[in-house]
Design a protein around this motif. Sequence first.
Motif, PDB file in Angstrom:
ATOM      1  N   VAL A   1     -45.207  13.937   6.077  1.00 19.07           N
ATOM      2  CA  VAL A   1     -45.020  12.622   6.680  1.00 19.07           C
ATOM      3  C   VAL A   1     -46.230  11.731   6.445  1.00 19.07           C
ATOM      4  CG1 VAL A   1     -44.828  11.422   8.888  1.00 19.07           C
ATOM      5  CG2 VAL A   1     -43.350  13.371   8.411  1.00 19.07           C
TER       6      VAL A   1
ATOM      7  N   SER B   1     -38.290   0.435  11.345  1.00 18.28           N
ATOM      8  CA  SER B   1     -39.699   0.810  11.493  1.00 18.28           C
ATOM      9  C   SER B   1     -40.114   1.928  10.548  1.00 18.28           C
ATOM     10  CB  SER B   1     -39.993   1.229  12.942  1.00 18.28           C
ATOM     11  OG  SER B   1     -39.946   0.115  13.802  1.00 18.28           O
ATOM     12  N   GLU B   2     -39.243   2.905  10.346  1.00 18.13           N
ATOM     13  CA  GLU B   2     -39.590   4.014   9.457  1.00 18.13           C
ATOM     14  C   GLU B   2     -39.726   3.539   8.013  1.00 18.13           C
ATOM     15  OE1 GLU B   2     -40.442   7.212  10.483  1.00 18.13           O
ATOM     16  OE2 GLU B   2     -40.487   5.995  12.303  1.00 18.13           O
ATOM     17  N   LYS B   3     -38.845   2.648   7.603  1.00 18.27           N
ATOM     18  CA  LYS B   3     -38.946   2.113   6.245  1.00 18.27           C
ATOM     19  C   LYS B   3     -40.170   1.216   6.102  1.00 18.27           C
ATOM     20  CE  LYS B   3     -35.273   1.089   3.846  1.00 18.27           C
ATOM     21  NZ  LYS B   3     -34.005   0.478   3.384  1.00 18.27           N
TER      22      LYS B   3
ATOM     23  N   LYS C   1     -42.914   1.784   7.448  1.00 20.92           N
ATOM     24  CA  LYS C   1     -44.050   2.701   7.346  1.00 20.92           C
ATOM     25  C   LYS C   1     -44.120   3.395   5.986  1.00 20.92           C
ATOM     26  CE  LYS C   1     -43.916   3.864  12.286  1.00 20.92           C
ATOM     27  NZ  LYS C   1     -43.581   4.939  13.265  1.00 20.92           N
ATOM     28  N   TYR C   2     -42.969   3.790   5.443  1.00 25.19           N
ATOM     29  CA  TYR C   2     -42.989   4.696   4.295  1.00 25.19           C
ATOM     30  C   TYR C   2     -42.337   4.148   3.029  1.00 25.19           C
ATOM     31  CZ  TYR C   2     -44.261   7.756   8.103  1.00 25.19           C
ATOM     32  OH  TYR C   2     -44.887   8.296   9.197  1.00 25.19           O
TER      33      TYR C   2
END
Length: 341
Positions: free
Chosen positions: A26, A95-97, A99-100
């Motif tokens: 992660v 939010s996850e996209k 971030k990554y």
Amino acid sequence: MKIFKTTTRKIILIIFVLAFTLNTFVYAGVNPTREELELMIDRVAEKRAIPAILLKAIARVESCYEHYKSDGSPKINGTSIGLMQINNRYGGYDSEKLKYDLEYNIEAGADVLLNKWSMSSYNEVSSVGNMDPNVLENWYFALWAYNGWAQSNNPNVVQSYAKKYTYQQLIYDVIEKEYDGKIHNIDFSYLPATGKPSRSLVVPTPMYTNGGNIAFYEKGDYVRTDGIRTKFHLRDAPAGRYIHDISLNQLGIIVEGPVLQNGYYWYKVYIDDNTEGWIERNFLYRTGDNEYGRYVFEDISFHWARKIIMELYGKNIISEAQYYNPDNYVSKEEFCILLSK
């Protein structure tokens, strides 16, 4: 009992290893080079019809071109995430996209800036001149709003907030010092001595201006709707009323435009006999043209040589592929093959 304890220890060990592995995965983010990031920003800016130098300067000011911290975790300050420091307090983005997925983060930054530009175009915040988006000086209030429509970014009161520069001045300084560009400031005498300017304020465009690099389309170009959004609107006229809702990746053909209205360049797009209307250039991605049909390479839509490349393809001199890489150097072997055809 001994077997049970041994088995339990093994299970605990496996769980620990998995947890460590997942955690490492992660947070295994590695920042691309600045050159690579700038190329990514260029691609997004081309599609969104935003002068690329503005998005680059925002990335520089917001995160110093760092999406990940030294430990590999995403760069997060409060509720602001990643390269473009997207404030996702109200959950408008994934939010996850953010971030990554670096490209998604850049797309979100472009979307935020376009939203601020829209506020300026429709008198939700102050505006500059005729709001031609291809004039860098006209983005002054949109840049101000990207950092928050706050009086602390009023150059007439900035020092009372223990700040040396306004946010928009930081953007201008990066463009001048790191990109050898120049954006001329608006006349600050139009701004109030305290507080924020009126939403209805229209400040004249400075006498000296600098153009952006927005690419324009032509009648007969094939396009599709594109962007971080999932729904788009066709209107009965440039900046007119909604007449059709269309989805992402909807194909169409440009039949009129561009027309500058309310801060946007508009194109009339034909989809079928029942669906036709005007839409902002910012949400259209060119996929071909009337003369050469659909482009067979994904990376030539904005390239100056796109029609020449398609002509070579039409003569069977080059073959279809996902990418053509038009800016790469041609090797001696490749040049000889081209000559032989």
